[in-house]
Design an enzyme around this catalytic site. Structure first.
Site, PDB file in Angstrom:
ATOM      1  CD  GLN A 105      -2.909   1.281   0.304  1.00 50.21           C
ATOM      2  OE1 GLN A 105      -3.643   0.333   0.108  1.00 50.21           O
ATOM      3  NE2 GLN A 105      -3.035   2.416  -0.373  1.00 50.21           N
TER       4      GLN A 105
ATOM      5  CB  CYS B 155      -5.144   2.204   2.688  1.00 48.26           C
ATOM      6  SG  CYS B 155      -6.008   1.843   4.227  1.00 48.26           S
TER       7      CYS B 155
HETATM    8  N1  NVA Z   1      -5.886  -1.307   8.766  1.00 51.44           N
HETATM    9  C1  NVA Z   1      -6.801  -1.904   7.813  1.00 51.44           C
HETATM   10  C2  NVA Z   1      -6.252  -1.766   6.434  1.00 51.44           C
HETATM   11  C3  NVA Z   1      -7.153  -2.295   5.344  1.00 51.44           C
HETATM   12  C4  NVA Z   1      -6.554  -2.161   3.968  1.00 51.44           C
HETATM   13  C5  NVA Z   1      -7.059  -3.356   8.171  1.00 51.44           C
HETATM   14  O1  NVA Z   1      -6.097  -4.052   8.504  1.00 51.44           O
HETATM   15  O2  NVA Z   1      -8.214  -3.784   8.150  1.00 51.44           O
HETATM   16  N1   CP Z   2      -6.216  -0.929   0.640  1.00 49.93           N
HETATM   17  C1   CP Z   2      -6.436  -2.266   0.550  1.00 49.93           C
HETATM   18  O1   CP Z   2      -5.556  -3.079   0.844  1.00 49.93           O
HETATM   19  O2   CP Z   2      -7.661  -2.599   0.114  1.00 49.93           O
HETATM   20  P1   CP Z   2      -8.277  -4.084   0.097  1.00 49.93           P
HETATM   21  O3   CP Z   2      -8.477  -4.487   1.533  1.00 49.93           O
HETATM   22  O4   CP Z   2      -9.550  -3.950  -0.666  1.00 49.93           O
HETATM   23  O5   CP Z   2      -7.289  -4.987  -0.580  1.00 49.93           O
END
Ligand code: NVA
Ligand code: CP
Length: 329
Positions: free
Chosen positions: A135, A270
């Site tokens: 990311q 993200c």
């Molecule tokens: N911090 C979030 C990022 C998702 C792309 C998670 O781990 O759910």
């Molecule tokens: N930002 C990201 O990793 O998105 P997803 O969870 O959709 O892959």
């Protein structure tokens, strides 16, 4: 330069190597825009192992591999033997006979490290509880596009909210390596882990990066980037009520945008983002706990400052760059 390397943590990469991957990402994006067909992963099979859900990361790996002439194979961990009827070590040895590279998204960071140790093929970290390194590459690429006249080491990123999650950790490492100015703005309880900070500080000594922790809104002054992520990461659902209360003052609103005093500040995330009540998770949290879990309001999310969809699309080019650099012809 990066042939046969894994992409597990940003800490495994130098500033020059990240610069190389960013240059390659811009090049691959331009080639795609020009409709140029590529084939650098011809004959390469890539396994995509997902223990947690995904939209962007999965799409980027699948489309990235296909557009480079390779073959991606999506494996939903819950419908495979992985981790239940077979150890990570045995699965790694089995998969290495089928695949030239393996992406893994899941809970324990140890799993990606073990996959690398036992498979002998490049392993790509598609997110763990500790880090989300691919990311950051997309985020850096997007910042370069948004600020073409400003080198990364002149950029100030303020990461708002849960400053001890996988995104924040990856940002701290990314900023340290690239010599950027990083502020974690959130409640003290969610400040980054000391071990993460110590590793970053050691790198910052040579890169010139600065890393600051603050609960004071004045730390947003002159930010180029306001970045946030969900307050409850995957696997942390038991924290909904507590986090919603603790982080309410850190929701990104126009007030926070204005606190930067920078009319050109960009808002990044993200994704997926909680910015309205259309999302089931947000509505359920409200119905069940009376908790407002939106980390950004709709006004900012949809504002001219927001570059979140450009950022999401850059996942494809940056993941492609990692694949091409490590396994491409
Ligand atoms: N911090 C979030 C990022 C998702 C792309 C998670 O781990 O759910
Ligand atoms: N930002 C990201 O990793 O998105 P997803 O969870 O959709 O892959």
């Amino acid at each position: 330069m990066l042939k046969n390397r894994s992409f597990i943590s940003l800490l495994d990469f130098s500033q020059a190597e990240i610069d190389y991957l960013l240059d390659l990402s811009h090049f691959l994006k331009a080639q795609r825009q020009q409709g140029i067909k590529r084939n650098s992963l011809a004959g390469k099979n890539i396994a995509l192992l997902f223990e947690k859900t995904s939209t962007r990361t999965r799409s980027s790996f699948e489309i990235g591999v296909i557009e480079e002439g390779g073959y991606p194979s999506f494996i939903d961990v819950s419908s495979s033997q992985f981790g239940k009827k077979e150890s990570v070590e045995d699965s790694a040895k089995v998969l290495a006979g089928f695949f030239h590279g393996i992406e893994f998204r899941g809970f324990s960071h140890q799993t990606v490290e073990d996959l690398a140790k036992y498979s002998g093929v490049p392993i790509y970290n598609g997110l763990t509880d500790d880090e989300h390194p691919t990311q950051i590459l997309a985020d850096l690429m997007t910042i370069q596009e948004a600020f073409p006249d400003k080198p990364l080491n002149k950029i100030k990123v303020v990461y708002v909210g849960d400053a001890r999650n996988n995104m924040s950790n990856a940002w701290i490492y990314g900023c340290a390596i690239m010599g950027m100015h990083f502020v974690a703005y959130g409640p003290q309880e969610l400040f980054p882990d000391k071990a993460v900070l110590a590793k970053a500080e050691a790198i910052a000594k040579t890169s010139g990066a600065t890393i600051q922790l603050s609960s004071d809104i004045s730390s947003l002054q002159d930010a180029d980037v306001l970045y946030t992520d969900v307050w409850i990461s995957m696997g942390e659902e038991s924290q909904i009520e507590h986090r919603a209360k603790l982080l309410q003052p850190y929701k990104i609103t126009t007030q926070l945008i204005n606190a930067t005093n920078n009319p050109n500040v960009v808002f990044m995330h993200c994704l997926p983002a909680f910015h309205d009540f259309e999302t089931k998770f947000v509505q359920d949290a409200l119905d069940k706990f009376g908790a407002d879990v939106r980390e950004v309001d709709d006004e900012v999310f949809r504002s001219k400052h927001s570059i979140v969809f450009q950022q999401a699309h850059n996942r494809l080019h940056t993941i492609k760059a990692i694949l091409v650099a490590t396994l491409g012809e």
